[in-house]
Design an enzyme around this catalytic site. Structure first.
Site, short mmCIF file in Angstrom:
data_model
loop_
_atom_site.label_atom_id
_atom_site.label_comp_id
_atom_site.label_asym_id
_atom_site.label_seq_id
_atom_site.Cartn_x
_atom_site.Cartn_y
_atom_site.Cartn_z
N LYS A 73 5.62 3.47 8.30
CA LYS A 73 4.45 4.33 8.49
C LYS A 73 3.19 3.47 8.58
O LYS A 73 2.37 3.62 9.48
CB LYS A 73 4.36 5.28 7.30
CG LYS A 73 3.17 6.21 7.33
CD LYS A 73 2.98 6.95 6.01
CE LYS A 73 4.24 7.55 5.49
NZ LYS A 73 4.01 8.60 4.48
N GLY A 125 -2.83 8.24 -4.34
CA GLY A 125 -2.19 9.42 -4.90
C GLY A 125 -0.94 9.82 -4.16
O GLY A 125 -0.60 9.27 -3.11
N ASP A 126 -0.24 10.78 -4.69
CA ASP A 126 0.90 11.44 -4.06
C ASP A 126 1.14 12.70 -4.90
O ASP A 126 0.21 13.14 -5.60
CB ASP A 126 2.14 10.51 -4.05
CG ASP A 126 3.27 11.03 -3.17
OD1 ASP A 126 3.22 10.83 -1.95
OD2 ASP A 126 4.21 11.67 -3.69
N LYS A 137 0.87 -1.19 0.00
CA LYS A 137 0.00 0.00 0.00
C LYS A 137 0.89 1.22 0.00
O LYS A 137 1.80 1.36 0.82
CB LYS A 137 -0.88 -0.02 1.27
CG LYS A 137 -1.83 1.14 1.37
CD LYS A 137 -3.15 0.82 0.72
CE LYS A 137 -3.97 2.04 0.40
NZ LYS A 137 -3.68 2.71 -0.89
N GLN A 181 7.28 3.97 3.79
CA GLN A 181 5.88 3.53 3.84
C GLN A 181 5.72 2.25 4.68
O GLN A 181 4.69 2.08 5.34
CB GLN A 181 5.40 3.29 2.40
CG GLN A 181 3.92 3.25 2.24
CD GLN A 181 3.28 4.64 2.13
OE1 GLN A 181 3.79 5.48 1.41
NE2 GLN A 181 2.19 4.85 2.84
N ASN A 191 -2.45 18.95 -2.00
CA ASN A 191 -3.44 18.27 -1.15
C ASN A 191 -3.09 18.39 0.33
O ASN A 191 -3.93 18.78 1.15
CB ASN A 191 -3.53 16.79 -1.58
CG ASN A 191 -4.37 15.98 -0.63
OD1 ASN A 191 -3.85 15.39 0.32
ND2 ASN A 191 -5.68 15.97 -0.84
N LYS A 199 5.28 1.67 -3.15
CA LYS A 199 5.20 3.02 -3.72
C LYS A 199 5.48 2.92 -5.21
O LYS A 199 6.12 1.96 -5.67
CB LYS A 199 6.27 3.92 -3.07
CG LYS A 199 6.03 5.40 -3.26
CD LYS A 199 5.05 5.95 -2.23
CE LYS A 199 4.66 7.37 -2.55
NZ LYS A 199 3.87 7.99 -1.48
N SER A 252 -6.88 5.70 3.89
CA SER A 252 -6.97 4.84 2.72
C SER A 252 -7.39 3.43 3.13
O SER A 252 -8.19 2.78 2.46
CB SER A 252 -5.61 4.74 2.02
OG SER A 252 -5.42 5.83 1.14
N THR A 275 -4.52 13.45 5.18
CA THR A 275 -3.09 13.63 5.50
C THR A 275 -2.86 14.96 6.22
O THR A 275 -2.17 15.02 7.25
CB THR A 275 -2.23 13.53 4.23
OG1 THR A 275 -2.58 12.34 3.53
CG2 THR A 275 -0.75 13.50 4.57
P1 NDP Z 1 0.52 17.70 -4.45
O1 NDP Z 1 1.00 17.34 -5.79
O2 NDP Z 1 -0.92 17.86 -4.20
O3 NDP Z 1 1.25 19.05 -3.96
C1 NDP Z 1 2.63 19.14 -3.87
C2 NDP Z 1 2.99 20.55 -3.45
O4 NDP Z 1 4.39 20.59 -3.15
C3 NDP Z 1 2.76 21.58 -4.54
O5 NDP Z 1 2.47 22.82 -3.95
C4 NDP Z 1 4.10 21.61 -5.26
O6 NDP Z 1 4.37 22.82 -5.95
C5 NDP Z 1 5.05 21.45 -4.08
N1 NDP Z 1 6.28 20.80 -4.56
C6 NDP Z 1 6.40 19.57 -5.11
N2 NDP Z 1 7.66 19.31 -5.45
C7 NDP Z 1 8.35 20.42 -5.11
C8 NDP Z 1 9.71 20.78 -5.20
N3 NDP Z 1 10.62 19.94 -5.72
N4 NDP Z 1 10.08 22.00 -4.72
C9 NDP Z 1 9.16 22.85 -4.20
N5 NDP Z 1 7.84 22.56 -4.09
C10 NDP Z 1 7.46 21.36 -4.52
O7 NDP Z 1 1.14 16.59 -3.47
P2 NDP Z 1 0.69 16.20 -2.00
O8 NDP Z 1 0.20 17.40 -1.28
O9 NDP Z 1 -0.16 15.00 -2.09
O10 NDP Z 1 2.08 15.71 -1.37
C11 NDP Z 1 2.95 16.61 -0.65
C12 NDP Z 1 3.88 15.78 0.23
O11 NDP Z 1 3.11 15.01 1.15
C13 NDP Z 1 4.77 14.78 -0.51
O12 NDP Z 1 6.00 14.67 0.19
C14 NDP Z 1 3.99 13.48 -0.35
O13 NDP Z 1 4.83 12.34 -0.49
C15 NDP Z 1 3.48 13.64 1.07
N6 NDP Z 1 2.33 12.80 1.42
C16 NDP Z 1 1.16 12.88 0.72
C17 NDP Z 1 0.10 12.10 1.09
C18 NDP Z 1 -1.24 12.23 0.44
O14 NDP Z 1 -2.20 11.64 0.96
N7 NDP Z 1 -1.39 12.98 -0.64
C19 NDP Z 1 0.21 11.10 2.19
C20 NDP Z 1 1.45 11.17 2.91
C21 NDP Z 1 2.47 11.97 2.51
P3 NDP Z 1 4.24 22.84 -7.56
O15 NDP Z 1 2.77 22.71 -7.84
O16 NDP Z 1 4.83 24.14 -7.98
O17 NDP Z 1 5.03 21.66 -8.05
#
Ligand code: NDP
Length: 450
Positions: free
Chosen positions: A113, A164-165, A89, A110, A239, A125, A382, A208
């Site tokens: 976690k 998603g991620d 997962k 993961q 997200n 992943k 999830s 999250t």
């Molecule tokens: P999204 O794609 O929804 O959002 C990612 C955000 O981070 C955007 O604002 C993006 O900006 C920014 N970002 C991504 N890469 C970079 C970078 N290299 N430098 C600067 N800003 C960056 O992803 P999520 O919100 O889902 O995920 C965010 C984090 O949370 C990740 O580390 C993910 O692994 C972790 N996570 C997510 C979960 C989930 O349920 N979604 C669960 C657990 C952890 P821009 O749009 O400009 O790229």
């Protein structure tokens, strides 16, 4: 050379150039030293050697045609890391920075976690170096469909359940699920994060971010503190960041920042959540749009950040919620946070703090929630989606949210108990790694050499 060092050196030789994976593995292996000393059976059963090596790695090519009729080629991955506790997962990430080392780091984190959630889920992943930015809806659909024509044969509701991620939200999950259903001719809960119309769970979108704030609440309650009225900084605007901001607002805190890869917003009156959602979730535009609608806020492009820092962490705050990406918070950022009086860091993103930053937070004994504990609410919810799919029932938002808050409390207590057992009650890095590892390791021993 110690057992842990031996394994780590082997890892570097056998998986060259996977820097993010080494970083994640080194942190876990270092934390395990006291546990290994107390439990020699883990060495006897070669648990460390086995746990750092994925059970299965699927690397594949995806071809698709863009809107100009040109052929595009992407590299794609699914790492099925460990299934001792349940089906693999973990999410799928679509971002140009994706490579085998990034997916392995995420898959490795993961495992622990998912174990910490107390639910029956293994670790995995996947993703692709496909960049969804600037692509039309049709291009996104064609890529997602092409991606599934290979991935479908490896996943299933009792085998491997992606979500998603970064770069993968409800739209992408919809396109991938549709193709999966067509290929296998079965309607089953093979993805989580599905739309509410067809099998998704209320509360999953928020989980999250909400979970990361619930985790901060637990850490602060243990210190007789709270988030109410406190200035908070949040990085990212996807997200996790959006729903972190939402829950902070619910709790009466004042979230004043958000960011994307081009710059950041500081809004001293508190982030306007409706505006942020409209820009990011509906219009899919950049944060520069925010200040157009709200001139009292300030936009700072990354070119103007102090050199070697992430501008978000130079903003004085009581609590910080890194919610964008890995290694976004370095030692200088950690020093800036502490110098400005920050008392709490709860990681919504995976591995957002560099090892030097983590060490400083632990040394200074602030309330620090490492990602594998603080952001586990997403995967936990999830699993609640899987449970609802399997039993063909739908729970209310309030029911899911209450379960999420309880799960975050349990994770905090589990990590705190393990940290206390090993003599460092506030060190949740130690506690989360030991507690997460122990459950998986014991299951691996009980299930025999497979
Ligand atoms: P999204 O794609 O929804 O959002 C990612 C955000 O981070 C955007 O604002 C993006 O900006 C920014 N970002 C991504 N890469 C970079 C970078 N290299 N430098 C600067 N800003 C960056 O992803 P999520 O919100 O889902 O995920 C965010 C984090 O949370 C990740 O580390 C993910 O692994 C972790 N996570 C997510 C979960 C989930 O349920 N979604 C669960 C657990 C952890 P821009 O749009 O400009 O790229």
């Amino acid at each position: 050379m110690s057992y842990v060092e031996e394994v780590f050196n082997y890892l570097k030789r056998s998986s060259p150039s996977q820097t993010e994976f080494y970083q994640a593995a080194e942190e876990v292996l270092e934390s395990l030293r006291p546990l290994m000393a107390k439990h020699p059976e883990y060495k006897k059963y070669k648990i460390i050697e086995r746990i750092v090596e994925p059970e299965r790695q699927i690397f594949f090519r995806v071809n698709w045609i863009d809107d100009n009729g040109e052929i595009q080629v992407n590299k794609c991955f699914r790492i099925e890391f460990n299934s001792a506790l349940g089906p693999y997962k973990g999410g799928l990430r679509f971002h140009p920075s994706v490579n085998a080392g990034v997916i392995k780091f995420l898959g490795f984190e993961q495992i622990f976690k998912n174990s910490l959630t107390g639910l029956q889920i293994g670790g995995g992943k996947g993703g692709s170096d496909f960049d969804p930015k600037g692509k039309s809806d049709n291009e996104i659909m064609r890529f997602c469909q092409a991606f599934m024509t290979e991935l479908f044969r490896h996943i299933g509701p009792n085998t491997d359940v992606p979500a998603g991620d970064i770069g993968v939200g409800a739209r992408e999950i919809g396109y991938m699920f549709g193709m999966y259903k067509k290929l296998v001719n079965r309607y089953e809960g093979v993805f989580t994060g599905k739309s509410l119309n067809w099998g998704g769970s209320l509360g999953r979108t928020q989980a999250t971010g909400y979970g990361s704030v619930y985790f901060a609440k637990c850490m602060l309650e243990a210190e007789n503190e709270s988030l109410e009225g406190k200035r908070c900084v949040v990085s990212g605007s996807g997200n996790v960041a959006t729903y972190t901001i939402e829950k902070l607002l619910h709790l009466g805190a004042l979230p004043i920042t958000c960011s994307d890869s081009k710059g950041m917003i500081i809004d001293e009156e508190g982030i306007d959540l409706a505006l942020l959602k409209d820009i990011k979730e509906v219009r899919r535009e950049r944060l520069t749009e925010y200040v157009k609608a709200r001139p009292s806020a300030k936009y700072i492009p990354i070119e103007d950040y102090e050199e070697g820092t992430n501008g978000i962490y130079s903003v004085p705050c009581y609590a910080a919620f890194p919610s964008a990406t890995q290694n976004e918070l370095n030692l200088k950022d950690a020093q800036n946070l502490l110098a400005n009086g920050c008392k709490c860091v709860s990681e919504g993103a995976n591995m957002p703090s560099t090892p030097e930053a983590v060490n400083l937070f632990v040394e200074k004994q602030i309330s620090y929630g490492p990602g594998k504990a603080a952001n586990a609410g997403g995967v936990a919810t999830s699993q609640l989606e899987m449970a609802q799919n399997a039993s063909m029932v739908n729970w209310s938002f309030e029911e899911v949210d209450a379960k999420l808050e309880q799960i975050m409390k349990n994770i905090f207590n589990t990590a705190t108990d393990a940290a206390t057992e090993f003599g460092e009650p506030k060190n949740l890095v130690l506690g989360a790694n030991i507690a997460g590892f122990k459950k998986v390791a014991d299951a691996m021993i009980e299930q025999g050499l497979v």
